[in-house]
Scaffold this active site. Structure first.
Site, mmCIF file in Angstrom:
data_model
loop_
_atom_site.group_PDB
_atom_site.id
_atom_site.type_symbol
_atom_site.label_atom_id
_atom_site.label_comp_id
_atom_site.label_asym_id
_atom_site.label_seq_id
_atom_site.Cartn_x
_atom_site.Cartn_y
_atom_site.Cartn_z
ATOM 1 C CG ASP A 133 33.961 65.942 43.310
ATOM 2 O OD1 ASP A 133 34.611 66.308 44.313
ATOM 3 O OD2 ASP A 133 34.497 65.381 42.330
ATOM 4 C CG ASN A 144 42.966 65.408 45.173
ATOM 5 O OD1 ASN A 144 43.707 66.377 45.321
ATOM 6 N ND2 ASN A 144 43.315 64.357 44.452
ATOM 7 C CB SER A 170 43.096 50.410 40.684
ATOM 8 O OG SER A 170 44.500 50.561 40.613
ATOM 9 C CE1 TYR A 206 43.026 53.836 44.747
ATOM 10 C CE2 TYR A 206 44.834 52.668 43.671
ATOM 11 C CZ TYR A 206 43.631 53.338 43.608
ATOM 12 O OH TYR A 206 43.004 53.504 42.386
ATOM 13 C CE LYS A 208 39.606 52.638 43.487
ATOM 14 N NZ LYS A 208 38.288 53.237 43.172
ATOM 15 N NE ARG A 267 53.399 51.298 38.293
ATOM 16 C CZ ARG A 267 54.433 50.651 38.798
ATOM 17 N NH1 ARG A 267 55.207 49.911 37.985
ATOM 18 N NH2 ARG A 267 54.714 50.718 40.083
ATOM 19 N NE ARG A 307 55.348 55.827 45.808
ATOM 20 C CZ ARG A 307 54.607 56.485 44.926
ATOM 21 N NH1 ARG A 307 54.322 57.755 45.130
ATOM 22 N NH2 ARG A 307 54.179 55.884 43.829
ATOM 23 N N GLY A 309 55.034 50.087 48.909
ATOM 24 C CA GLY A 309 53.808 49.780 48.182
ATOM 25 C C GLY A 309 53.955 49.748 46.679
#
Length: 356
Positions: free
Chosen positions: A33, A37, A127, A151, A155, A233, A294, A296
């Site tokens: 790592d 973040n 994802s 993003y 993936k 979601r 937003r 995306g």
């Protein structure tokens, strides 16, 4: 001898919980790592929760081929779980080159080093965002893929690369897990989601509002074609996600090649429903305001998780109440995150918040 698993991004939210799951089931765990973040403190807590130490921790960027090769040379790696990636939808729109560099470039470097050291077993963190703005729900692994942001495209590109590698190397075994929206925390309250800076995911932002670190939540759009107009979601408890990765390891050898599975609960929750559930569990109001959509984002992403249940006999077991309860326990016990005064902590502030 127990298997040794290399976990890239092992100090991150999902990575740290997966490390606990692996340690609890007898694996030796090596973590890579770069802590862009994540906090090194998370790995100290992994050992505390699991009651035994990690085999090794290396502060390495997966794009650094030389350093990564040295890690493989130092440990008898049997399999890899690859989490290390940038993961914020909104940020990816603003920083597409950086996202491709880390997510695609890092995956290519990892695959090259794995092949160099004769390691051909991989669980890939994919994802649900690869499905894009789907017009059907729930989504199966055969649903069309149409990513709507950089993003998600990184993936899907990663999956394509893995498909090509598996077609080229007969002994390569890959499981790509398209999990939906991981939330919650370890029930001990020691591990949870503590992003640096302004959170890019809904649950940690809601938790920080509830604990007083931020003034209010910005909900991006209330005009989606959903019951209350906010994004829907499939939220999945992070411990279930971790368990899914451990079970995937156990099924890597079922057959060679690449397979793709959804990880989710099959139940959709809107932004406002999650906000209400969190407020009920925490006993704290979560003030919010509605702002414009937003870039995306999509209206609804809900999994059909029947394929993994049929293949492995595994399903999620933790509901939305448990997700909110465990996330609140971590936030309440760690009001300033893993380190007081570290990036992402301090006085309450306003800022952009996600709708996941």
């Amino acid at each position: 001898m127990p298997e040794t698993v290399l976990v890239t991004g092992g100090a991150g939210f999902i990575g740290s919980h997966t490390c606990v799951e692996l340690l609890d089931h007898g694996y030796e765990v090596v973590v890579v790592d770069n802590h862009v973040n994540s906090s090194p403190e998370a790995l100290d807590r992994v050992a505390k929760v699991a009651g035994r130490p990690l085999a090794a921790v290396h502060r390495v960027d997966v794009r650094d081929r030389k350093a990564l090769s040295e890690v493989f040379a130092a440990h008898p790696v049997d399999a890899v779980i690859h989490f290390a990636a940038r993961k914020a939808v909104g940020e990816s729109v603003a920083l597409p080159v950086e996202y491709y560099d880390t997510n695609v470039g890092g995956t290519c470097t990892l695959l090259s080093v794995m092949h160099e050291h004769g390691v051909h077993r991989l669980v890939f963190s994919s994802s649900c965002s690869v499905y894009g703005d789907a017009d059907t729900a729930p989504l199966t692994e055969q649903s069309p893929v149409a990513p709507t942001n950089p993003y998600a495209r990184t993936k899907l590109t990663g999956e394509s690369i893995l498909q090509d590698v598996c077609a080229h190397l007969a002994d390569m075994k890959v499981l790509a897990l398209r999990y939906f929206n991981p939330v919650g925390a370890h029930p001990s309250g020691l591990l949870g989601e503590d992003p640096r800076g302004v959170p890019n995911n809904l649950m940690p932002y809601v938790a920080q509002v509830a604990v007083g670190r931020r003034e209010q939540l910005s909900v991006f759009g209330d005009d989606y074609p959903t019951p209350d107009g906010t994004g829907v979601r499939d939220y999945i408890h992070v411990v279930d996600v971790a368990e899914g990765h451990r079970v995937a390891l156990e099924h890597l050898d079922d057959r060679p090649g690449m397979r793709v599975f959804n990880l989710g609960t099959g139940a959709g929750t809107s932004v406002l429903q999650l906000v209400a559930a969190f407020g009920e569990v925490s006993g704290r109001p979560v003030p919010y305001r509605i702002v414009g959509r937003r870039a995306g984002d999509v209206a609804e992403l809900v999994a059909d998780a029947s394929a993994v249940a049929d293949a492995w006999g595994w399903t999620t077991t933790r509901d939305l109440t448990a997700m909110c309860r465990d996330a609140w326990r971590f936030q309440e016990r760690n009001p300033d995150g893993y380190f007081a005064g570290s990036p992402g902590t301090g006085a309450p502030q306003t800022g952009e918040s996600p709708c996941d």
